[in-house]
Design a protein around this motif. Structure first.
Motif, PDB file in Angstrom:
ATOM      1  N   LEU A 287       0.831  -1.205   0.000  1.00 13.85           N
ATOM      2  CA  LEU A 287       0.000   0.000   0.000  1.00 13.85           C
ATOM      3  C   LEU A 287       0.866   1.256   0.000  1.00 13.85           C
ATOM      4  N   ARG A 288       2.008   1.186   0.664  1.00 16.39           N
ATOM      5  CA  ARG A 288       2.927   2.338   0.636  1.00 16.39           C
ATOM      6  C   ARG A 288       3.398   2.592  -0.786  1.00 16.39           C
ATOM      7  N   GLU A 289       3.660   1.515  -1.502  1.00 14.66           N
ATOM      8  CA  GLU A 289       4.167   1.672  -2.866  1.00 14.66           C
ATOM      9  C   GLU A 289       3.121   2.233  -3.810  1.00 14.66           C
ATOM     10  N   ARG A 290       1.842   2.121  -3.417  1.00 16.69           N
ATOM     11  CA  ARG A 290       0.762   2.654  -4.264  1.00 16.69           C
ATOM     12  C   ARG A 290       0.425   4.102  -3.947  1.00 16.69           C
ATOM     13  N   ARG A 291       1.113   4.683  -2.975  1.00 13.10           N
ATOM     14  CA  ARG A 291       0.810   6.059  -2.613  1.00 13.10           C
ATOM     15  C   ARG A 291       1.291   7.011  -3.711  1.00 13.10           C
ATOM     16  N   PRO A 292       0.530   8.072  -3.987  1.00 20.97           N
ATOM     17  CA  PRO A 292       0.941   9.049  -5.005  1.00 20.97           C
ATOM     18  C   PRO A 292       2.159   9.851  -4.542  1.00 20.97           C
ATOM     19  N   ASP A 293       2.809  10.520  -5.488  1.00 14.98           N
ATOM     20  CA  ASP A 293       3.992  11.312  -5.155  1.00 14.98           C
ATOM     21  C   ASP A 293       3.641  12.489  -4.253  1.00 14.98           C
ATOM     22  N   LYS A 294       2.500  13.099  -4.491  1.00 15.78           N
ATOM     23  CA  LYS A 294       2.071  14.230  -3.662  1.00 15.78           C
ATOM     24  C   LYS A 294       1.157  13.728  -2.550  1.00 15.78           C
ATOM     25  N   ILE A 295       1.201  14.413  -1.431  1.00 17.71           N
ATOM     26  CA  ILE A 295       0.326  14.054  -0.310  1.00 17.71           C
ATOM     27  C   ILE A 295      -1.118  14.331  -0.714  1.00 17.71           C
TER      28      ILE A 295
ATOM     29  N   ILE B 241      -8.699   2.074   0.122  1.00 23.14           N
ATOM     30  CA  ILE B 241      -8.872   3.429   0.642  1.00 23.14           C
ATOM     31  C   ILE B 241      -7.565   4.067   1.093  1.00 23.14           C
ATOM     32  N   LEU B 242      -6.767   3.345   1.866  1.00 20.74           N
ATOM     33  CA  LEU B 242      -5.625   3.976   2.528  1.00 20.74           C
ATOM     34  C   LEU B 242      -4.621   4.628   1.572  1.00 20.74           C
ATOM     35  N   PRO B 243      -4.326   4.060   0.401  1.00 24.64           N
ATOM     36  CA  PRO B 243      -3.383   4.757  -0.478  1.00 24.64           C
ATOM     37  C   PRO B 243      -3.878   6.111  -0.973  1.00 24.64           C
ATOM     38  N   GLN B 244      -5.178   6.361  -0.854  1.00 22.26           N
ATOM     39  CA  GLN B 244      -5.750   7.609  -1.338  1.00 22.26           C
ATOM     40  C   GLN B 244      -5.851   8.685  -0.258  1.00 22.26           C
ATOM     41  N   VAL B 245      -5.506   8.323   0.981  1.00 24.22           N
ATOM     42  CA  VAL B 245      -5.698   9.221   2.131  1.00 24.22           C
ATOM     43  C   VAL B 245      -4.379   9.883   2.499  1.00 24.22           C
TER      44      VAL B 245
ATOM     45  N   GLU C 259       5.385  19.500   4.450  1.00 21.55           N
ATOM     46  CA  GLU C 259       5.828  18.205   3.937  1.00 21.55           C
ATOM     47  C   GLU C 259       6.912  17.578   4.814  1.00 21.55           C
ATOM     48  N   ALA C 260       7.825  18.394   5.311  1.00 23.48           N
ATOM     49  CA  ALA C 260       8.905  17.847   6.144  1.00 23.48           C
ATOM     50  C   ALA C 260       8.329  17.198   7.403  1.00 23.48           C
ATOM     51  N   LYS C 261       7.356  17.866   8.015  1.00 20.51           N
ATOM     52  CA  LYS C 261       6.731  17.331   9.219  1.00 20.51           C
ATOM     53  C   LYS C 261       5.922  16.074   8.895  1.00 20.51           C
ATOM     54  N   TRP C 262       5.228  16.082   7.755  1.00 27.41           N
ATOM     55  CA  TRP C 262       4.418  14.939   7.358  1.00 27.41           C
ATOM     56  C   TRP C 262       5.310  13.716   7.127  1.00 27.41           C
ATOM     57  N   TYR C 263       6.405  13.885   6.398  1.00 25.59           N
ATOM     58  CA  TYR C 263       7.280  12.749   6.096  1.00 25.59           C
ATOM     59  C   TYR C 263       8.015  12.256   7.342  1.00 25.59           C
ATOM     60  N   ALA C 264       8.339  13.160   8.252  1.00 25.18           N
ATOM     61  CA  ALA C 264       8.958  12.725   9.508  1.00 25.18           C
ATOM     62  C   ALA C 264       7.987  11.863  10.310  1.00 25.18           C
ATOM     63  N   ALA C 265       6.715  12.278  10.339  1.00 24.16           N
ATOM     64  CA  ALA C 265       5.696  11.486  11.035  1.00 24.16           C
ATOM     65  C   ALA C 265       5.488  10.145  10.348  1.00 24.16           C
TER      66      ALA C 265
END
Length: 501
Positions: A303-311, A386-390, A464-470
């Motif tokens: 599912l992580r691999e299916r996540r889009p490049d942008k949040i 659902i999760l890859p789209q959130v 983005e930095a805070k999001w990726y750290a989380a």
């Protein structure tokens, strides 16, 4: 017991397999993950009309399922005068003194006599309790002793409503057709009471796992939704017998909890704060144990691999549409988010059938706030879709235990905003120095504070930095501390030891 029908009988109140949710998912995980054991299931529900077909396909190692509905025909018998068993009522009154004052000490033999006598001609049948002279005399004496200033009619109906399901539970225990190695209750309450009777009638051990503290949840219910949801069948009296006796119901559920604690070993919680709460509520500390939730992390890597490049500009809430999840706070938070970011979406993902009235209120709130374009009710969905789209998962519950959905979000690469309930802070921020060093996997906010929820969502989604750290912290935490293998290993050991006893 080499020829037993089942190794473990699970006692399930309002959960698996007829209701979806975190506890039900956990039960399914345990059964599937331990195929070497045979399971039988006893489901306890309110009324049969409240449930539909099972929500889960039962694994092949489930050898038996029976469903009982505690309020179906609860007061079906016709009144008939009878003397009653005075000797039994004297024992029962002595037993009730322990409920009122636990310091006098728990008498296991007295408990056995009272509990195994429920529903028996040699003890106290339901008809004896509801219609006998002995019961009437005890009711009058108790009312005069404890609440003489309150309505006697309301007192009668409240006590009657409290005891009706206990006789049903006694009948379930006495008519059990499955031989089993041990009983495992997934709550105190009615399931725990049934487990206590079964421990006495069969001599087999009882294990208790509490995801949330049952008595705490019933207090919340009594203050908000429990009476509204159950008023139709808790009492037939004018005014429904509940208006003045909320506190009596709280003591009732506390007593059922304390009784279960005295009969279960081990007593398992999902995190340390709840273990301490169990001890404070009467559990022997030496019997308590913490086993956190865990999950199959590997199946979420894809599912992580299916996540889009942008949040994704999508805030998801995954859970049942019921008041304890406080969906309305999520909706109000979305109004603040949308006022700053008009294209942001809020997805409410979960079944609505448990409380249609509340679901209707939530949809009306969306309409009243003009959020129809931004807030969507998606019903039950496959989380893998659902999760890859959130972009962010939000939990606004007013009470939780150790929500599996947080671990699913972490494993999928999604940060979380959650209220400070149950073990949520521990999951987000860590529960040891080593764990906390991984960093925060999201933000913890107060209960029922839409503005705090909105601020937290905006802070993560716009940085983005805070999001990726989380995201990194969440993935590391779930992979290190919360894997399914750890949970299954712990329960395999517990079951094996109990079956050999």
């Amino acid at each position: 017991m080499a020829n037993r029908d089942a190794d473990i009988t699970l006692l399930l109140e309002g959960t698996y397999p007829l209701v979806r949710g975190g506890v039900s998912g956990w039960v399914h995980q345990i059964i599937q993950g331990l195929p070497q054991f045979k399971f039988s299931l006893i489901f306890l529900g309110s009324k049969s009309s409240d449930y539909e077909e099972p929500k889960y396909a039962l694994p092949s190692n489930v050898v038996h399922l029976e469903c009982h509905y505690l309020w179906d025909g609860a007061f079906a018998s016709r009144p008939k005068a009878r003397p009653g068993n005075n000797a039994y009522f004297l024992k029962a009154e002595k037993f009730h003194e322990w409920f009122r004052n636990p310091r006098i000490g728990y008498d296991d033999e007295l408990a056995r006599q009272v509990l195994t006598g429920l529903g028996q001609d040699s003890g106290c049948t339901a008809e004896d309790f509801f219609y006998s002279e002995a019961a009437w005399e005890q009711l009058c004496a108790s009312h005069q002793r404890f609440c003489a200033e309150s309505s006697f009619i309301n007192y009668i109906w409240t006590v009657r409503a409290m005891h009706a399901p206990l006789f049903k539970l006694a009948s379930i225990a006495q008519n059990l057709t499955v031989t089993t190695g041990l009983f495992h209750s997934v709550s105190t309450g009615y399931a725990g009471f049934l487990g206590t009777i079964l421990r006495h009638t069969t001599g087999r051990p009882l294990i208790l796992t509490e995801h949330g503290i049952y008595t705490k949840e019933r207090k919340i219910d009594l203050q908000s939704i429990f009476i509204r949801e159950h008023r139709d069948y808790l009492s037939d009296a004018p005014d429904k017998g509940m208006k003045y006796y909320d506190q009596l119901w709280i003591h009732y559920f506390e007593s059922l909890g304390r009784l279960t604690y005295c009969n279960a070993n081990p007593i398992i919680s999902l995190y340390e704060r709840n273990r301490q709460r169990q001890i404070a509520d009467g559990a022997d500390a030496a019997r308590t144990k913490v086993i956190p939730n865990g999950m199959n992390v590997a199946q979420f890597v894809a599912l992580r691999e299916r996540r889009p490049d942008k949040i994704p500009p999508v805030i998801g809430l995954l859970g049942r549409i019921v008041p304890i999840k406080d969906i309305k706070t999520f909706i109000r938070a979305m109004r603040s988010v949308v006022s700053q970011f008009p294209d942001m979406e809020g997805w409410i993902i979960g079944p609505e059938e448990e409380d249609p009235e509340y679901a209707y209120e939530c949809k009306s709130l969306v309409h009243n706030l003009g959020l129809e374009r931004n807030v969507r009710f998606l019903g039950f969905q496959k989380i893998s879709d659902i999760l890859p789209q959130v972009g962010l998962l939000v939990l606004t519950s007013i009470s939780e235990a150790f929500p599996l959905v947080l671990l699913e979000a972490f494993a999928s690469g999604i940060p979380v905003v959650t209220t400070d309930v149950g073990g949520c802070r521990e999951v987000i921020e860590g529960n040891s120095e080593e764990d906390r060093a991984l960093g925060a996997a999201g933000i913890v906010v107060p209960i029922a504070d839409p503005e705090a929820v909105a601020r937290a969502c905006i802070a993560l989604l716009t940085d983005e930095a805070k999001w990726y750290a989380a995201q990194r912290a969440g993935i590391s935490r779930v992979e290190r501390y919360y894997t399914e293998d750890i949970v299954l290993s712990d329960y395999m050991k517990l079951y094996t030891e109990a079956l050999e006893s």
